[in-house]
Design an enzyme around this catalytic site. Sequence first.
Site, PDB file in Angstrom:
ATOM      1  N   HIS A   1      -0.803  -5.775  -5.729  1.00  0.00           N
ATOM      2  CA  HIS A   1      -0.374  -6.522  -7.113  1.00  0.00           C
ATOM      3  C   HIS A   1       0.695  -7.118  -7.228  1.00  0.00           C
ATOM      4  O   HIS A   1       1.764  -6.676  -6.651  1.00  0.00           O
ATOM      5  CB  HIS A   1      -1.219  -5.871  -8.536  1.00  0.00           C
ATOM      6  CG  HIS A   1      -0.867  -4.322  -9.399  1.00  0.00           C
ATOM      7  ND1 HIS A   1       0.761  -4.498  -9.854  1.00  0.00           N
ATOM      8  CD2 HIS A   1      -0.993  -3.208  -8.763  1.00  0.00           C
ATOM      9  CE1 HIS A   1       0.988  -3.716  -9.689  1.00  0.00           C
ATOM     10  NE2 HIS A   1       0.239  -2.750  -9.215  1.00  0.00           N
TER      11      HIS A   1
ATOM     12  N   CYS B   1       0.619   1.991  -6.291  1.00  0.00           N
ATOM     13  CA  CYS B   1       0.264   0.456  -5.721  1.00  0.00           C
ATOM     14  C   CYS B   1       2.123   0.170  -5.473  1.00  0.00           C
ATOM     15  O   CYS B   1       2.411   0.609  -5.594  1.00  0.00           O
ATOM     16  CB  CYS B   1      -0.555  -0.188  -6.825  1.00  0.00           C
ATOM     17  SG  CYS B   1      -1.440   0.165  -7.835  1.00  0.00           S
TER      18      CYS B   1
END
Length: 368
Positions: free
Chosen positions: A294, A310
């Site tokens: 992301h 992440c």
Amino acid sequence: MKRLVQIISILFLFFYFQLLPAEPAAAPPPEHKPFYELIAVPTGQTKIQLEAQLEAYKKARNYPPGEEPIIVAVPQVRYIPVYTPIPFYQPDTLYYIAPPGGPVKFFDPTCMCESDQEVSGLKKTLDQQRLQLERILSVRSALYNYYLYNKKLPDSLTELTKPFPNNYLSEIPFQSPIHGDIPALEETGVIYRPELFNPKQAWQTLDEVFRVGGMRKPTFPLMPLEVVVYQSSFRMIVYTGAIPVRSYYIGLGAENRTPLGTYFIKLKVNEPLSQSKVYGTRGLVLSDTDYAIHGTNNPASIGQAVSKGCVRLHNFQVEELFSIAPIGTKVTITNSSAPEFRQPNARGYYLKARENEKNPTQVYHWKE
């Protein structure tokens, strides 16, 4: 009387051939645009040395008869190997151009030469060819991944652009109309013919299923797009086969929390919602995990191991990845180092994300 018969005969033949429908002229064979193979060559060489190296390179490449490309050479820069195709690199300067069977024409390798029409025109041609290859790769990869999940190809390419969660692509990135089995248009526009698909050679037959009319096949095999994350180098590279398409500097999980393994992109979310607005402008969810690739509202975290696991990108880069990588793209996360050769990125590849690619009903809790 004999003279009269001769005159009548001549007049008859004259009017016969005037009124007889002419045989249609044979249509000229379709002209394919030449393929330009871009390579880097070492600096500090004489022209004679470079020409000898070029002949050795062409001999090693062993092009099929009639398929030798126009070779364009650029001076080697950091992260670029010599004498290997670099189709997704956009050069600032050129070294030479070598058409098949023609003489090598050299340029000043230190000059951007934007005022030189030949040099600037050639760089524009390379840019257009690269963009066309990126579009083809993205759509073929989407078709391939769609087949792997659905066990069939879509009847129409518009099925690749459905709302979330079936948004393989944000749009079909071609301005020309898409058409199928229309012989008169076979060498123009963009052709999609799913009836030519062979499941036993799924990726290979997509070469004929989806193509751009009049465009020559590349001189190297295109392979499905895939992403490799190199943890120890804080580097992400998008590949087709062994050829880099894009390279990004990334942020990772603290204390090795980013999970190693092989995954695929399960979901693509435009402007993912979170309680702290930390996911940036796009999110690509990895299969079988609570992790995603992301964006970020903290650009300083790129190059750092500070997340809960992440993979972070700058927003403008995650927007590019969102544009080019379809749902189903393979993602490998490894602790090995990134390869030495990774070309600088060309100008961005962006598709406009749609409102219906958002998921307003869910607040995500990825391990950011």
